[in-house]
Write an enzyme that holds these catalytic residues in place. Structure first.
Site, PDB file in Angstrom:
ATOM      1  N   GLY A  47     -33.919  37.696  -6.790  1.00 50.32           N
ATOM      2  CA  GLY A  47     -34.390  37.226  -8.124  1.00 50.32           C
ATOM      3  C   GLY A  47     -33.625  35.886  -8.483  1.00 50.32           C
ATOM      4  N   GLN A  52     -30.316  29.244 -13.824  1.00 47.40           N
ATOM      5  CA  GLN A  52     -29.182  29.317 -12.945  1.00 47.40           C
ATOM      6  C   GLN A  52     -29.253  28.308 -11.923  1.00 47.40           C
ATOM      7  OE1 GLN A  52     -30.630  33.879 -11.571  1.00 47.40           O
ATOM      8  NE2 GLN A  52     -28.461  33.827 -11.239  1.00 47.40           N
ATOM      9  N   CYS A  98     -25.114  39.415  -9.812  1.00 47.89           N
ATOM     10  CA  CYS A  98     -25.719  38.364 -10.108  1.00 47.89           C
ATOM     11  C   CYS A  98     -25.311  37.033  -9.261  1.00 47.89           C
ATOM     12  CB  CYS A  98     -25.437  38.063 -11.569  1.00 47.89           C
ATOM     13  SG  CYS A  98     -26.237  36.608 -12.190  1.00 47.89           S
ATOM     14  N   LEU A  99     -26.018  36.129  -8.987  1.00 47.77           N
ATOM     15  CA  LEU A  99     -25.834  35.001  -8.145  1.00 47.77           C
ATOM     16  C   LEU A  99     -24.947  34.012  -8.911  1.00 47.77           C
ATOM     17  CD1 LEU A  99     -29.261  34.395  -6.445  1.00 47.77           C
ATOM     18  CD2 LEU A  99     -26.975  35.111  -5.355  1.00 47.77           C
ATOM     19  N   HIS A 140     -33.152  41.911 -15.453  1.00 48.70           N
ATOM     20  CA  HIS A 140     -31.987  41.147 -15.481  1.00 48.70           C
ATOM     21  C   HIS A 140     -32.466  39.663 -15.428  1.00 48.70           C
ATOM     22  CE1 HIS A 140     -28.352  40.223 -12.875  1.00 48.70           C
ATOM     23  NE2 HIS A 140     -28.918  39.095 -12.829  1.00 48.70           N
ATOM     24  N   GLU A 141     -33.675  39.203 -14.536  1.00 43.82           N
ATOM     25  CA  GLU A 141     -33.812  37.766 -14.501  1.00 43.82           C
ATOM     26  C   GLU A 141     -34.505  37.370 -15.879  1.00 43.82           C
ATOM     27  OE1 GLU A 141     -33.226  36.152 -11.948  1.00 43.82           O
ATOM     28  OE2 GLU A 141     -32.803  38.012 -10.533  1.00 43.82           O
ATOM     29  N   HIS A 144     -31.797  36.050 -18.134  1.00 46.75           N
ATOM     30  CA  HIS A 144     -31.009  34.807 -17.954  1.00 46.75           C
ATOM     31  C   HIS A 144     -31.995  33.892 -18.870  1.00 46.75           C
ATOM     32  CE1 HIS A 144     -28.329  35.410 -14.740  1.00 46.75           C
ATOM     33  NE2 HIS A 144     -29.175  35.921 -13.923  1.00 46.75           N
TER      34      HIS A 144
HETATM   35 NI    NI Z   1     -28.560  37.250 -12.453  1.00 43.37          NI
END
Ligand code: NI
Length: 183
Positions: A47, A52, A98-99, A140-141, A144
């Site tokens: 995702g 991000q 998480c990225l 989670h997404e 953000h």
């Molecule tokens: Ni994340």
């Protein structure tokens, strides 16, 4: 199409509430979403949210492999202006990564059963229900978009760890540790 730089924890754009998309005819939208997809694939994530990649707009992409959703794949989905409603009070704990928080992982409680609705690229409204990992990825997404990273959702900070340390220690014990994909 191009791979975009990923914002890491500390960047202002990850702390702010992202703005609603109002112009679905924006000629830039499709190209941007294609760049998000290329970036997510390159980073091997499941995702990615627009903040991000340094864009404060309420756009999320994600997919759920069949193996993580009882054999039912959720294909790549582009969500614009998503809204989540928990279906009940049930929660579950699982590792997240998480990225934007590279290398780390931690246990995060999330609602188990949710309903979510969003607009697709054409502006049409779509509503779905989700459970388990599917529900977790969406939560989670969408966090953000409100300036929230998963460590802020953790109930037990002692579970925050470097993923490679957990992997090495599990290996040393002869165990196999499967950590979640990043989002
Ligand atoms: Ni994340």
């Amino acid at each position: 199409m191009s791979v975009l730089p990923i914002a890491r924890m500390g960047a202002e754009v990850l702390k702010q509430r992202a703005a609603e998309v109002t112009d679905f005819k924006d000629s830039d939208l499709k190209g941007f979403v294609n760049d998000m997809i290329e970036t997510m694939v390159e980073a091997r994530g499941v995702g990615l949210a627009a903040p991000q990649v340094f864009r404060g707009q309420r756009i999320v992409i994600f997919f759920v492999p069949a193996g993580r959703n009882g054999g039912v794949e959720i294909p790549l989905t582009v969500m614009i202006n998503p809204v989540i409603t928990p279906l009940d009070d049930a929660t579950n704990d699982a590792f997240e990564a998480c990225l934007s928080v590279p290398g780390l992982t931690g246990t995060v409680p999330r609602f188990t059963n949710i309903k979510y609705r969003f607009h697709d690229m054409m502006g049409a409204e779509i509503e779905r229900e989700a459970t388990g990992f599917h529900a977790r990825v969406v939560q989670h997404e969408c966090d953000h978009l409100d300036g929230v990273l998963y460590p802020q959702r953790m109930a037990d900070m002692t579970t925050l760890a470097f993923a490679d340390v957990l992997q090495a220690e599990a290996e040393a014990r002869g165990e196999e540790l499967e950590l979640d994909e990043e989002g």
